[in-house]
Design an enzyme around this catalytic site. Sequence first.
Site, PDB file in Angstrom:
ATOM      1  N   LYS A  42       0.207  38.741  10.683  1.00 32.39           N
ATOM      2  CA  LYS A  42      -1.226  39.206  10.076  1.00 32.39           C
ATOM      3  C   LYS A  42      -2.391  38.975  11.063  1.00 32.39           C
ATOM      4  O   LYS A  42      -2.165  38.363  12.170  1.00 32.39           O
ATOM      5  CB  LYS A  42      -1.576  38.567   9.053  1.00 32.39           C
ATOM      6  CG  LYS A  42      -1.535  36.941   8.914  1.00 32.39           C
ATOM      7  CD  LYS A  42      -1.434  36.470   7.552  1.00 32.39           C
ATOM      8  CE  LYS A  42      -1.886  34.880   7.611  1.00 32.39           C
ATOM      9  NZ  LYS A  42      -2.559  34.476   6.135  1.00 32.39           N
ATOM     10  N   ARG A 139      -4.520  30.335  -5.087  1.00 35.30           N
ATOM     11  CA  ARG A 139      -4.946  31.461  -4.209  1.00 35.30           C
ATOM     12  C   ARG A 139      -4.459  32.593  -4.945  1.00 35.30           C
ATOM     13  O   ARG A 139      -5.184  33.151  -5.795  1.00 35.30           O
ATOM     14  CB  ARG A 139      -4.596  31.643  -2.883  1.00 35.30           C
ATOM     15  CG  ARG A 139      -5.369  32.446  -1.970  1.00 35.30           C
ATOM     16  CD  ARG A 139      -5.136  32.150  -0.605  1.00 35.30           C
ATOM     17  NE  ARG A 139      -3.648  32.080  -0.072  1.00 35.30           N
ATOM     18  CZ  ARG A 139      -3.098  31.938   1.234  1.00 35.30           C
ATOM     19  NH1 ARG A 139      -4.294  31.742   1.990  1.00 35.30           N
ATOM     20  NH2 ARG A 139      -2.184  31.834   1.667  1.00 35.30           N
ATOM     21  N   HIS A 169       3.226  28.702  -1.751  1.00 40.43           N
ATOM     22  CA  HIS A 169       2.410  28.403  -0.252  1.00 40.43           C
ATOM     23  C   HIS A 169       1.984  26.734  -0.415  1.00 40.43           C
ATOM     24  O   HIS A 169       1.388  26.640  -1.401  1.00 40.43           O
ATOM     25  CB  HIS A 169       1.456  29.266   0.000  1.00 40.43           C
ATOM     26  CG  HIS A 169       0.974  29.122   1.554  1.00 40.43           C
ATOM     27  ND1 HIS A 169       1.704  29.272   2.347  1.00 40.43           N
ATOM     28  CD2 HIS A 169      -0.430  28.967   1.793  1.00 40.43           C
ATOM     29  CE1 HIS A 169       0.966  29.454   3.433  1.00 40.43           C
ATOM     30  NE2 HIS A 169      -0.177  28.993   3.364  1.00 40.43           N
ATOM     31  N   ARG A 226       7.808  31.088   6.548  1.00 42.87           N
ATOM     32  CA  ARG A 226       7.059  31.993   7.197  1.00 42.87           C
ATOM     33  C   ARG A 226       6.161  31.123   8.205  1.00 42.87           C
ATOM     34  O   ARG A 226       5.555  30.524   8.129  1.00 42.87           O
ATOM     35  CB  ARG A 226       6.084  32.428   6.151  1.00 42.87           C
ATOM     36  CG  ARG A 226       6.900  33.198   4.851  1.00 42.87           C
ATOM     37  CD  ARG A 226       5.739  33.419   4.099  1.00 42.87           C
ATOM     38  NE  ARG A 226       5.123  32.447   3.379  1.00 42.87           N
ATOM     39  CZ  ARG A 226       5.252  31.504   2.521  1.00 42.87           C
ATOM     40  NH1 ARG A 226       6.361  31.876   1.708  1.00 42.87           N
ATOM     41  NH2 ARG A 226       4.171  30.941   2.091  1.00 42.87           N
ATOM     42  N   TYR A 272     -31.805  32.657  27.593  1.00 39.96           N
ATOM     43  CA  TYR A 272     -32.811  32.847  26.510  1.00 39.96           C
ATOM     44  C   TYR A 272     -33.298  31.320  26.053  1.00 39.96           C
ATOM     45  O   TYR A 272     -32.559  30.454  25.696  1.00 39.96           O
ATOM     46  CB  TYR A 272     -31.852  33.499  25.293  1.00 39.96           C
ATOM     47  CG  TYR A 272     -31.793  35.008  25.311  1.00 39.96           C
ATOM     48  CD1 TYR A 272     -32.954  35.646  25.229  1.00 39.96           C
ATOM     49  CD2 TYR A 272     -30.656  35.433  25.495  1.00 39.96           C
ATOM     50  CE1 TYR A 272     -32.791  37.487  25.533  1.00 39.96           C
ATOM     51  CE2 TYR A 272     -30.389  36.741  25.516  1.00 39.96           C
ATOM     52  CZ  TYR A 272     -31.384  37.790  25.607  1.00 39.96           C
ATOM     53  OH  TYR A 272     -31.369  38.993  25.631  1.00 39.96           O
ATOM     54  N   CYS A 319     -25.103  34.643  25.812  1.00 37.82           N
ATOM     55  CA  CYS A 319     -26.003  35.801  25.384  1.00 37.82           C
ATOM     56  C   CYS A 319     -24.881  36.612  24.862  1.00 37.82           C
ATOM     57  O   CYS A 319     -23.655  36.159  24.676  1.00 37.82           O
ATOM     58  CB  CYS A 319     -26.307  36.536  26.621  1.00 37.82           C
ATOM     59  SG  CYS A 319     -27.518  35.520  27.669  1.00 37.82           S
ATOM     60  N   ASP A 321     -23.323  39.336  26.126  1.00 39.25           N
ATOM     61  CA  ASP A 321     -22.328  39.821  27.000  1.00 39.25           C
ATOM     62  C   ASP A 321     -22.083  38.923  28.228  1.00 39.25           C
ATOM     63  O   ASP A 321     -21.302  39.339  29.214  1.00 39.25           O
ATOM     64  CB  ASP A 321     -22.608  41.247  27.607  1.00 39.25           C
ATOM     65  CG  ASP A 321     -23.326  42.107  26.479  1.00 39.25           C
ATOM     66  OD1 ASP A 321     -22.817  42.268  25.450  1.00 39.25           O
ATOM     67  OD2 ASP A 321     -24.721  42.460  26.466  1.00 39.25           O
TER      68      ASP A 321
HETATM   69  N1  PMH Z   1       2.430  32.379   4.699  1.00 35.05           N
HETATM   70  C1  PMH Z   1       1.245  32.731   3.997  1.00 35.05           C
HETATM   71  C2  PMH Z   1       1.248  33.098   2.617  1.00 35.05           C
HETATM   72  C3  PMH Z   1      -0.023  32.658   4.784  1.00 35.05           C
HETATM   73  O1  PMH Z   1      -1.098  32.913   4.148  1.00 35.05           O
HETATM   74  C4  PMH Z   1       0.273  31.962   6.096  1.00 35.05           C
HETATM   75  C5  PMH Z   1      -1.000  31.745   6.922  1.00 35.05           C
HETATM   76  C6  PMH Z   1       1.575  31.924   6.635  1.00 35.05           C
HETATM   77  C7  PMH Z   1       2.640  31.920   5.671  1.00 35.05           C
HETATM   78  C8  PMH Z   1       1.829  31.529   8.207  1.00 35.05           C
HETATM   79  O2  PMH Z   1       1.171  30.248   8.259  1.00 35.05           O
HETATM   80  P1  PMH Z   1       0.904  29.333   9.723  1.00 35.05           P
HETATM   81  O3  PMH Z   1       0.264  30.251  10.533  1.00 35.05           O
HETATM   82  O4  PMH Z   1       0.452  28.043   9.316  1.00 35.05           O
HETATM   83  O5  PMH Z   1       2.395  29.102  10.032  1.00 35.05           O
HETATM   84  N2  PMH Z   1      -2.361  32.053   6.254  1.00 35.05           N
HETATM   85  C9  PMH Z   1      -3.296  31.461   6.715  1.00 35.05           C
HETATM   86  C10 PMH Z   1      -4.498  31.591   6.129  1.00 35.05           C
HETATM   87  O6  PMH Z   1      -4.571  32.298   4.936  1.00 35.05           O
HETATM   88  N3  PMH Z   1      -5.536  30.995   6.613  1.00 35.05           N
HETATM   89  O7  PMH Z   1      -4.962  30.262   7.514  1.00 35.05           O
HETATM   90  C11 PMH Z   1      -3.805  30.534   7.760  1.00 35.05           C
END
Ligand code: PMH
Length: 390
Positions: A42, A139, A169, A226, A272, A319, A321
């Site tokens: 993601k 969540r 999770h 995951r 600045y 700044c 850039d």
């Molecule tokens: N699965 C879910 C549902 C997640 O939201 C995330 C990461 C992962 C797996 C992977 O986790 P990792 O990167 O710790 O291995 N989600 C997020 C989050 O929502 N904010 O930081 C990490």
Amino acid sequence: MGERQPFYRDTWVEVNLDEVEKNIHNFQSWLPDETQMMAVVKANGYGHGAEHVARVALRLGVPYIGVATLDEALALRKTGVTAPVLVLGYIRPQDTKLAAEYSIALTVFQADWLDQASKVIEDDDLINCHLKIDTGMARIGIRTEKEGHAVVKRIRDSKNFQLEGVYTHFATADELDASYADEQKNRFDRMLRWLKKEHPEPIKYIHAGNSATALRHLDKVYNMVRVGISMYGLTPADEIAEHLPFELHEAFSLHSRLVHVKKLSAGEAISYGATYQAQKDEWIGTVPIGYADGWIRENATQGEVLVNGVRCPIVGRICMDQMMVLLPHRVEVGEKVTLIGRQQEDMISVAEVARRLGTITYEIPCMISYRVPRAVWKGGKMVQIDNDVF
Ligand code: PMH
């Protein structure tokens, strides 16, 4: 891959896919035989490039890709990734037809959502659903058997939805104290026993955790885990950095070049607000990166860069850039500046920058904006440049 878009600025990110590959190999050797990885890409692969990372993972036999949104899933399909992709977040029910068209698996946890989604899909659509159970993250996900019953009944009664996965999770897998995660696991196991009665047919994937779970809690990985942050070679939290089963290899580095070098005399000010004044004759270099690149102003507080392997403090305000650094002596224009990564014997790690900014490793590659081109390395050579500016 293979496209090389040009860029005409002296600031770039390097993404080293060989490091990603090492990390995936290490996870595959570490995890029990029955536990597969889902590669979480993601946020454009945590800023590394979702397509590149997904392709490495798939080549190494990873069976599933995870993303946060339907747009991210469709972006992967557009690049020709045909492997299973799961959206880990919510999608709008009216977009389910699109998900079906592109064979995107969806996270489900609301009965109403299934009712609405049913109305927009066609007879021959078949959507793989992963039931999300909220065991303590609060969540998304069902929290009770009653809620779960309403969802699972709709899936079982429909020929368009099938339950391919069930997951939860963990909120604290990256902490040394395992008690909250243990409690979450107990709740998850209880819900799995309930689900077996509700849905006796086998469910292909049961997945519960993230990188920290895979690294530190092999008792909680079921048949899939995951993995996001540590696939990119970053530690999920400083607290467990010394307690990892294998070394992680950072894939992300950030570089620039000096575009101007000059000597200031004692009392002359920089940037600045004129907040920094030279103490004596000082060599100052200008580096063409700024907060519009995601190199936020806070990096000036105790921030350093590497030039010829030597640490040089950032001086004055950053700044939009550009920013200035204090050089140990005169250095030629064009000399490489490393903001994140290795130069000679020294390295500024993502974790170091995260500590400087009072945040977690995750935020650093995600916050370097797409104004900064990504040079992708594989097999020891640069294979592609991604430039989203033009
Ligand atoms: N699965 C879910 C549902 C997640 O939201 C995330 C990461 C992962 C797996 C992977 O986790 P990792 O990167 O710790 O291995 N989600 C997020 C989050 O929502 N904010 O930081 C990490």
